[in-house]
Design a protein around this motif. Structure first.
Motif, short mmCIF file in Angstrom:
data_model
loop_
_atom_site.label_atom_id
_atom_site.label_comp_id
_atom_site.label_asym_id
_atom_site.label_seq_id
_atom_site.Cartn_x
_atom_site.Cartn_y
_atom_site.Cartn_z
N GLY A 566 -0.32 -12.60 4.71
CA GLY A 566 -1.08 -11.80 5.66
C GLY A 566 -0.23 -11.01 6.62
N GLY A 567 -0.91 -10.29 7.52
CA GLY A 567 -0.26 -9.33 8.40
C GLY A 567 0.80 -9.91 9.31
N THR A 754 2.00 1.73 6.68
CA THR A 754 1.84 2.22 8.06
C THR A 754 0.82 1.42 8.85
OG1 THR A 754 0.16 3.82 7.34
CG2 THR A 754 2.46 4.57 7.38
N ARG A 755 0.21 0.43 8.21
CA ARG A 755 -0.80 -0.38 8.89
C ARG A 755 -0.42 -1.85 8.81
NH1 ARG A 755 -6.12 1.35 5.70
NH2 ARG A 755 -4.63 1.40 3.98
N PHE A 756 -0.99 -2.66 9.70
CA PHE A 756 -0.80 -4.09 9.58
C PHE A 756 -1.32 -4.56 8.23
CE2 PHE A 756 -0.86 -3.94 14.33
CZ PHE A 756 0.41 -4.49 14.53
N GLY A 757 -0.66 -5.58 7.69
CA GLY A 757 -0.98 -6.03 6.36
C GLY A 757 -2.26 -6.84 6.27
N TYR A 766 -0.95 -3.90 -2.49
CA TYR A 766 -0.31 -2.62 -2.80
C TYR A 766 -1.34 -1.50 -2.85
CZ TYR A 766 4.27 -4.66 -4.06
OH TYR A 766 5.49 -5.28 -4.04
N ARG A 767 -2.50 -1.78 -3.46
CA ARG A 767 -3.55 -0.76 -3.55
C ARG A 767 -4.05 -0.39 -2.16
NH1 ARG A 767 -6.84 -3.55 -6.24
NH2 ARG A 767 -5.83 -3.11 -8.25
N TYR A 768 -4.18 -1.37 -1.29
CA TYR A 768 -4.66 -1.14 0.07
C TYR A 768 -3.75 -0.17 0.82
CZ TYR A 768 -5.57 -2.31 5.01
OH TYR A 768 -5.84 -2.25 6.35
N HIS A 769 -2.44 -0.26 0.57
CA HIS A 769 -1.47 0.60 1.27
C HIS A 769 -1.10 1.85 0.46
CE1 HIS A 769 -0.74 -2.15 4.59
NE2 HIS A 769 -0.66 -3.14 3.72
N GLY A 770 -1.63 1.98 -0.75
CA GLY A 770 -1.33 3.16 -1.56
C GLY A 770 0.06 3.18 -2.13
N ILE A 771 0.65 2.01 -2.35
CA ILE A 771 2.00 1.96 -2.91
C ILE A 771 2.00 1.32 -4.30
CG2 ILE A 771 3.18 1.97 -0.68
CD1 ILE A 771 3.38 -1.06 -0.82
#
Length: 785
Positions: A566-567, A754-757, A766-771
């Motif tokens: 988690g974040g 760029t956002r908290f995890g 990875y999908r959530y962050h677009g990587i």
């Protein structure tokens, strides 16, 4: 700096010898020199910009008696001292009187190329055992210096003995770093550690109302420290011994800090009224008569002197305190002082950065026997004070350390990993291999962990080399068949386990990384911690690098790749930190062999006059090692190694590239998968494996004439004829790689976090962050179009 000479110099405080009149003369000269240095920097030296120069006359004045007593009576050549930041002019004054600082430097305080604002081991022209300036960090450095000295002595010899003094301001005890260090279990065994607290009860802006000495003393005692309190001087103690003296002592003891401090600004009449309770906030009490009767027999001059006669300004009281140090456990001395003692500003609640006026400076010169028109005069040759300075200089002289012993670190073990592995696990494997293939180098490695040894994959290394301790301790689990981690503590061990405090970790590796310059015995310290906590440890680690400590910091596991955590445990900004930290090379390898090459290169840079620290950002993600496609040809393999160590290498070259994908660390897997999918769509993609964006950024600056970094790696990995739109991707903030598009001024898309995890599996995170692979393919398609 210098190696301690093996001298049996006795501590003068132990036998009570010493000419107090001579010491007081030296004390007055130190006060004058330190005050005049600051005055010259602010009022005499030209300042065309009008920018504040600063300095701390009051903070220096409160330390003058302590440092005079310590240097001119108690110190030996084997001892080392960390001086509180704002007392740097006092250190320079002492060094000048001892012949360790040329007169020309006395006019250069805070001038470019001159005396630094705060004591600096690497930048000041005169001896400073420790760099200070970051509050709390310089105070704790002698603790880690003591451990480093003991470690070197146990493994290689040549480090000698000696006390480790820390002179700190009482406000520094507000810093958590102090208490994290005091409470570490190993510290209670360090009898050579002595803290002297300049207890003036003022901070930058005020008199601190509730700074209770008794409470602080109890905290140190509970941690196993010897506590010595030097509260009152001989003059006050004599008054307390008279009829009514106990009432006067109780009256002063029960005062709040601000009420006592106000007494220092009173004329004799008002002083008598306040002490008897007839003025101020306290009305007449039951002891008013006894105190008044006592004071009736004291003249104004004696009363004025007595009220500011605290123990930290009484050379006899300080002598006795230093004589009482018990070298079987750490010691803290609370020396009560007056901020600005001996200056016109003494005791004023806002005197922290105040400067004496020209008239006040001349009055000081007259009172201490100095000449304001010839401010830098030494004592007359042959005078008692000059002889004491010469004798002290001889007593404290150290033999220069030998040149640092050489340690040739291999560049490549010659093996090629197969199967699936993580870079975190590769760390332990590389250290293990080092002990077999280069045992002389392996013997210099010392690892440090804040109670995360097993979870950072150092278990195998620890089982082989053992845990370092000052003496061998029985392992009560040695016969437990289910115990995997063998905790064998002995003086020959090479792993040091600390409590859960990252500031302690980096403080220790900084001092372990300075042994090459202290004793000519280079160590190769590696500190391992969870990557999210690099930010917590950054400031003290950075300060350790500034002070000349060369070490390797390993952050693992890292990034949002640590999905289920988690974040709170997912680091975002650390790749940028690696780029920006001075004196440091940062690596984030994707494959086990890259880790091996980069770690060996980093070890080879340690323990040298031109050495550098390193930061390795590692992952727990298992990666197919065949994706590294390591060349079989020896020459091609060596080129790959040189490229990896220099910052990047081409992992895949397409015949007709339309886009470049530059990826770092764990995301190489997604980058290669994206390249395969793009190829199926008829879009060729070069794939570059980045290992150190910081080195690449330095190469870019070097190409532009900003710095002297080599630039060959840019032509090797990003040749102009293959310049294409670029997609960068990493498990961290995307701006860390955004500069790569500027190498050839091509369009670029920069993917990252760029956002908290969020907690979850790697695919979801990875999908959530677009990587993820889809994100890389989409970005490449946009650029190719």
């Amino acid at each position: 700096m210098n190696q301690t000479a093996d001298l049996p110099a006795s501590r003068a405080a132990a036998d009570g010898s010493g000419d107090l009149d001579v010491l007081r003369e030296i004390e007055r000269r130190v006060l004058w020199l330190s005050t005049a240095m600051i005055d010259h920097a602010n009022r005499v030296r030209p300042n065309p910009t009008g920018l504040k120069v600063g300095g701390h006359q009051a903070s220096s004045a409160s330390m003058v008696s302590i440092m005079t007593s310590l240097w001119f009576e108690s110190l030996t050549a084997a001892d080392r001292v960390s001086v509180k930041p704002h007392a740097s002019p006092v250190l320079h004054a002492v060094n000048y009187l001892l012949g360790e600082l040329d007169r020309s430097y006395l006019t250069t305080l805070r001038e470019f190329g001159g005396l630094q604002s705060y004591p600096s081991r690497t930048k000041d022209p005169d001896p400073a055992d420790y760099s200070t300036g970051s509050v709390g960090i310089g105070a704790t450095a002698p603790i880690w210096g003591a451990l480093a000295r003991r470690y070197v002595e146990a493994h290689f010899g040549g480090a000698g003995t000696g006390r480790q003094y820390s002179l700190l301001g009482d406000a520094e005890l507000d810093e958590g770093a102090c208490w994290e260090a005091v409470l570490d279990p190993q510290v209670a065994e360090l009898g050579e550690v002595v803290w002297v607290v300049d207890f003036n009860r003022q901070s930058l802006d005020r008199v601190v109302p509730n700074m209770g000495g008794t409470r602080l003393q109890g905290m140190f005692a509970a941690a196993g420290w010897q506590v010595i309190t030097v509260k009152y001087g001989r003059l006050l103690e004599d008054l307390f011994a008279r009829p009514g003296g106990e009432a006067l002592r109780a009256r002063i003891d029960l005062m709040s800090n601000p009420e006592y401090q106000r007494l220092l600004r009173c004329d004799p009449g008002e002083l008598r009224a306040r002490l008897t309770g007839a003025a101020g906030t306290r009305g007449p009490g039951p002891d008013t008569g006894a105190i008044a009767a006592l004071l009736d027999g004291v003249d104004d001059a004696t009363l004025h002197a007595a009220v500011r006669n605290l123990g930290g300004h009484d050379l006899l009281a300080l002598r006795q305190a230093f004589a009482e140090i018990d070298d079987t456990r750490p010691t803290v001395i609370f020396a009560y002082t007056v901020k600005g003692h001996g200056l016109a500003s003494e005791g004023h609640p806002q005197n922290h950065s105040s400067l004496l006026t020209a008239g006040q400076l001349r009055e000081l010169a007259e009172r201490v026997g100095a000449d304001p028109d010839r401010p830098w005069e030494q004592f007359p040759e042959g005078s008692p004070a000059a002889r004491r300075c010469a004798e002290t200089a001889l007593r404290l002289r150290r033999t220069p350390p030998p040149a640092a012993e050489d340690h040739e670190v291999p560049a490549d073990f010659g093996r090629t990993p197969h199967g699936t592995a993580t870079t975190q696990a590769a760390l332990g494997r590389t250290l293990f291999d080092l002990t077999r293939q280069a045992p002389a180098v392996g013997a210099r490695v010392v690892t440090v962990s804040p109670d995360v040894t097993s979870s950072t994959n150092l278990g195998g290394w620890l089982n082989k080399v053992g845990v370092w301790a000052t003496s061998e301790r029985h392992n009560w689990f040695d016969d437990d068949a289910e115990t995997i981690l063998h905790w064998r503590e002995r003086p020959t061990g090479q792993h040091i386990e600390l409590g859960i405090a990252e500031t302690n970790l980096v403080g220790l590796i900084g001092e372990l990384g300075a042994t090459w310059s202290r004793w000519g015995r280079p160590l190769l310290p590696i500190g391992v911690l969870y990557d999210p906590f690099v930010e917590r440890a950054l400031e003290p680690w950075s300060f350790g690098i500034y002070a000349g400590g060369q070490s390797i910091l390993v952050g693992t596991p890292s990034g949002v790749t640590l999905g289920p955590e988690g974040g709170a445990h997912q680091s975002i900004k650390t790749p940028s930190i690696g780029i920006e930290q001075p004196g440091c090379v940062a690596y984030e390898p994707a494959f086990a062999l890259d880790l091996e090459w980069c770690l060996l290169a980093a070890l080879g840079r340690l323990g040298r006059p031109d050495g550098r620290s390193a930061y390795l950002r590692l992952s727990t993600r298992p990666v197919d090692q065949t994706l590294a496609n390591v060349p079989a040809d020896p020459a091609a393999r060596e080129l790959r190694r040189r490229q990896a160590v220099a910052g990047a290498y081409p992992l895949r070259r397409h015949e007709r590239p339309a886009v470049t994908i530059a990826a770092m660390g764990a995301l190489l897997t997604e980058a290669l998968a994206a390249a395969d999918r793009l190829d199926a769509l008829g879009i060729g993609a070069d794939v570059v494996c980045l290992t150190s964006p910081g080195l690449l950024f330095q190469a870019v600056r070097g190409r532009g004439g900003h710095g002297d970094a080599p630039t060959w790696i840019l032509d090797s990995v990003f040749p102009a004829h293959r310049a294409r739109p670029i997609v960068t991707v990493l498990d961290g903030h995307p701006h860390a790689l955004a500069f790569l598009a500027g190498i050839h001024q091509v369009p670029g898309t920069h993917l990252g976090v760029t956002r908290f995890g969020q907690s979850g599996g790697i695919e979801d995170v990875y999908r959530y962050h677009g990587i993820d692979t889809d994100g890389i393919v989409a970005a490449a398609l946009d650029l190719a179009d």
